[in-house]
Design a protein around this motif. Sequence first.
Motif: not given
Length: 434
Positions: A19-28, A30-37, A65-69
């Motif tokens: 699993f990865g972990e969230i490092t930052k959240i905004s209203s639109t 989510i930034i996370a790290k720890g996964l190969h996506v 890191q990677f960015f999630i919508s």
Amino acid sequence: MSLKSLRQRISAQNYSLSFGEITKISSTMIIAKGLHVSIGDTVTIVSEVDGQSTLGMVTEIDARQFFISPFGFIEGFRVKDKVYINKNGMNIPVGKALLGRVVDPFMNPIDEKGTIHTHENEPIMKAPIAAMKRGMIDEKFSVGVKTIDGLLSCGKGQKLGIFAGSGVGKSTLMGMIVRGSEAPIKVVALIGERGREVPEFIEKNLAGNLENTVIIVATSDDSPLMRKYGAFSAMSVAEYFKSQGEDVLFIMDSVTRFAMAQREIGLALGEPPTSKGYPPSALTLLPQLMERAGKEQGKGSITAFFTILVEGDDLSDPIADQSRSILDGHIVLSRELTDFGIYPPIHILNSASRIMNDIISSEHFEAARKFRKLYTLLKENEMLIRIGAYTKGADAQLDEALEKKEAMERFMIQGATFQTKFEETSQSLIEIMS
């Protein structure tokens, strides 16, 4: 349950320990790290506090890191919440159990009629039908609306747009097409519309009859990602039934809200705005959706009607303009005709079906051509006629148009609950023009 169905259900579950972990959240975002996506991967975000979860999609990646919508609301999530990658990608469950149901883009029921038991999966994103695998559109497709069947005849596998401003009658015409269509399977996508309009459309426009109909809903309060993929999800449902050899009616309301969802996503990702603020990806997305409809050799067909909202009745809107270039015909609704009490208010002079002359008889085609000609003469000389400046006998063709004016207007008017057979419509048009 078959072994194949059991395997599909097991593969849909996430048994991964990574699993990865969230490092930052905004209203639109989510930034996370720890996964190969990869771009386009779907992930499940799980709260460590109360266990609530939501889906998201990877839309941007950098070295660290990677960015999630997110697909849904992200209130309650926090930094260090876990992110799991979904192995099965963006698949949805499909099957005949969907008929008669109202669902969200992931096929979860929202009609309070219980669980939907399906045993097959389909990817939401697919390539359109290959050009050389498309079947010829040579069979008529009756929708039970006289103006369309008679003057804008469409064929099985054709793609048409319904262009209209707000409040002109798109939903009413959609309901008439769904009720009057001869298609054995009907898929309706309500994308980005008001939540109030969903039960209204079902009860008022469809009279509560959802037989052989699937309604996929992503309302305006859903996330942009949910609205975007709601359209693709609905098309995947139609494609499933097409692969079973069925002739499917697909109706989507509306392409404009779908494009607006992509505009929100694109601008959040830093795309440059172009005409009316739409990023390039919004225009690129339209053919990816629309070209999936059509007739495929050895399978069934998807006859599609897409509604396009034209702000201020402006047909030069970028979404309307791009849609016209992709579709096989366009039906323009006129606010002027509603003022004269002509419903459905289809402006036949601004509308066209590119397949019409390939699917109807020569008599029918000549009658439709003559109808357009006489109607054009009436419109061009309307002011002279109204002020009494035209003298009967000055123009034989205009005289004929005036004689047939009442019958022509009767042909164009149709009650919202009334349907006609294609053969009756064709014969009526030929008799009026004879």
